[in-house]
Design an enzyme around this catalytic site. Structure first.
Site, PDB file in Angstrom:
ATOM      1  N   ARG A   1      12.885   3.497  -0.195  1.00 51.90           N
ATOM      2  CA  ARG A   1      11.517   3.632  -0.740  1.00 51.90           C
ATOM      3  C   ARG A   1      11.558   3.993  -2.206  1.00 51.90           C
ATOM      4  NH1 ARG A   1       8.200   8.013   0.963  1.00 51.90           N
ATOM      5  NH2 ARG A   1       6.392   6.978   0.089  1.00 51.90           N
TER       6      ARG A   1
ATOM      7  N   GLY B   1       0.859  -1.180   0.000  1.00 49.82           N
ATOM      8  CA  GLY B   1       0.000   0.000   0.000  1.00 49.82           C
ATOM      9  C   GLY B   1       0.891   1.224   0.000  1.00 49.82           C
ATOM     10  N   GLU B   2       0.781   2.011   1.032  1.00 49.41           N
ATOM     11  CA  GLU B   2       1.573   3.238   1.134  1.00 49.41           C
ATOM     12  C   GLU B   2       2.084   3.348   2.579  1.00 49.41           C
ATOM     13  OE1 GLU B   2       2.907   5.490  -0.936  1.00 49.41           O
ATOM     14  OE2 GLU B   2       3.694   6.154   0.986  1.00 49.41           O
ATOM     15  N   SER B   3       3.402   3.220   2.721  1.00 51.88           N
ATOM     16  CA  SER B   3       3.975   3.146   4.071  1.00 51.88           C
ATOM     17  C   SER B   3       3.750   4.429   4.863  1.00 51.88           C
ATOM     18  CB  SER B   3       5.464   2.817   4.003  1.00 51.88           C
ATOM     19  OG  SER B   3       6.155   3.802   3.261  1.00 51.88           O
TER      20      SER B   3
ATOM     21  N   CYS C   1       6.107  -5.129   0.257  1.00 54.50           N
ATOM     22  CA  CYS C   1       6.255  -3.778  -0.313  1.00 54.50           C
ATOM     23  C   CYS C   1       6.184  -2.698   0.782  1.00 54.50           C
ATOM     24  CB  CYS C   1       5.241  -3.584  -1.434  1.00 54.50           C
ATOM     25  SG  CYS C   1       5.740  -2.283  -2.575  1.00 54.50           S
TER      26      CYS C   1
ATOM     27  N   ILE D   1       5.480  -2.781  -7.623  1.00 56.88           N
ATOM     28  CA  ILE D   1       4.730  -1.539  -7.847  1.00 56.88           C
ATOM     29  C   ILE D   1       5.341  -0.443  -6.976  1.00 56.88           C
ATOM     30  CG2 ILE D   1       2.462  -0.419  -7.768  1.00 56.88           C
ATOM     31  CD1 ILE D   1       1.246  -3.324  -7.772  1.00 56.88           C
ATOM     32  N   ARG D   2       5.956   0.546  -7.596  1.00 56.59           N
ATOM     33  CA  ARG D   2       6.674   1.593  -6.838  1.00 56.59           C
ATOM     34  C   ARG D   2       7.437   0.952  -5.684  1.00 56.59           C
ATOM     35  NH1 ARG D   2       3.487   5.159  -4.123  1.00 56.59           N
ATOM     36  NH2 ARG D   2       1.799   3.656  -4.252  1.00 56.59           N
TER      37      ARG D   2
ATOM     38  N   GLU E   1       0.740 -11.376  -2.912  1.00 50.75           N
ATOM     39  CA  GLU E   1      -0.720 -11.417  -2.739  1.00 50.75           C
ATOM     40  C   GLU E   1      -1.461 -11.085  -4.026  1.00 50.75           C
ATOM     41  OE1 GLU E   1       1.372  -9.194  -1.584  1.00 50.75           O
ATOM     42  OE2 GLU E   1       0.539  -7.170  -1.538  1.00 50.75           O
TER      43      GLU E   1
ATOM     44  N   HIS F   1       4.772  -8.166  -4.450  1.00 48.70           N
ATOM     45  CA  HIS F   1       3.423  -8.413  -3.914  1.00 48.70           C
ATOM     46  C   HIS F   1       2.965  -9.842  -4.204  1.00 48.70           C
ATOM     47  CE1 HIS F   1       2.259  -4.152  -3.167  1.00 48.70           C
ATOM     48  NE2 HIS F   1       3.082  -3.900  -4.170  1.00 48.70           N
TER      49      HIS F   1
HETATM   50  N1  GLN Z   1       5.999   3.200  -2.489  1.00 49.73           N
HETATM   51  C1  GLN Z   1       5.128   2.704  -1.463  1.00 49.73           C
HETATM   52  C2  GLN Z   1       5.565   3.174  -0.092  1.00 49.73           C
HETATM   53  O1  GLN Z   1       6.490   3.875   0.049  1.00 49.73           O
HETATM   54  C3  GLN Z   1       5.079   1.190  -1.459  1.00 49.73           C
HETATM   55  C4  GLN Z   1       4.376   0.716  -2.699  1.00 49.73           C
HETATM   56  C5  GLN Z   1       3.615  -0.550  -2.526  1.00 49.73           C
HETATM   57  O2  GLN Z   1       3.365  -1.039  -1.434  1.00 49.73           O
HETATM   58  N2  GLN Z   1       3.152  -1.033  -3.658  1.00 49.73           N
HETATM   59  O3  GLN Z   1       4.929   2.829   0.856  1.00 49.73           O
END
Ligand code: GLN
Length: 193
Positions: free
Chosen positions: A107, A46-48, A78, A134-135, A172, A170
């Protein structure tokens, strides 16, 4: 055996589905009492920065840190990998992690959203595994107690330290639950922290 999935933000449902597919009993964790009730924890992608802020808002940051310190088995994918890192690079101002794995994680190391990609990796010697990035972060460096489980090119993308497992990618999202099975095996082995 109850495996919690930290349900503050991110792909919680996908992890619950992957756990169910390997016969594990998953439940979402959003409150300290729910955290108390689980024997292991998944921290989703997700997004940390959001997961960190919500963990503070939901009074979960310190309870999460305490349980990890006590040896709670945890798997972060991730953003979850970022949360399990003792040190990060490229975080926003003041960004905190839960820590637990003696590593530096960078990151967005593989680039922004447009740079998402897939690769076939050898994960823990279990043959080729399709991995979705993903990112994604990568692991810049690891301490002596950290085992490297997978690389993409020369970048470290999966690690384990005692009861803690983390992947840049990921598992999942692919329908291939071998990483989740590996985590369940880790929990059952009750590895020494
Ligand atoms: N770039 C996201 C972060 O810094 C991580 C991306 C992801 O979980 N797909 O949290």
């Amino acid at each position: 055996m109850k495996i919690g999935v930290l349900a503050l933000q991110g792909d919680v449902r996908e992890h619950l589905r992957a756990l169910a597919s390997v016969g594990a009993h998953g439940m979402s964790v959003r409150r300290p009492e729910e955290l108390e009730a689980v024997d292991a924890l998944v921290i989703p992608g997700g997004e940390s920065t959001t997961i960190w802020k919500l963990a503070v808002a939901f009074d979960l940051l310190e309870p999460l840190r305490a349980r990890i310190k006590e040896g709670l088995p945890a798997f972060g994918s991730c953003a979850g990998m970022i949360m399990l890192a003792d040190r990060i690079q490229g975080g926003i101002d003041g960004q905190q992690t839960l820590g637990g794995i003696d590593m530096v994680v960078r990151r967005n190391a593989f680039g922004r959203q447009v740079d998402s990609f897939e690769a076939d990796l050898d994960f823990a010697g279990r043959g080729p595994l399709r991995a979705v990035f993903i990112r994604a972060p990568w692991v810049e460096s690891v301490g002596a107690d950290v085992e490297v489980l997978a690389r993409a090119g020369d970048r470290i993308v999966a690690v384990r330290q005692g009861p803690l497992l983390a992947t840049s990618f990921h598992p999942e999202l692919t329908g291939d639950a071998r990483v989740h099975s590996y985590f369940v095996e880790m929990i059952n082995q009750k590895p020494v922290p």
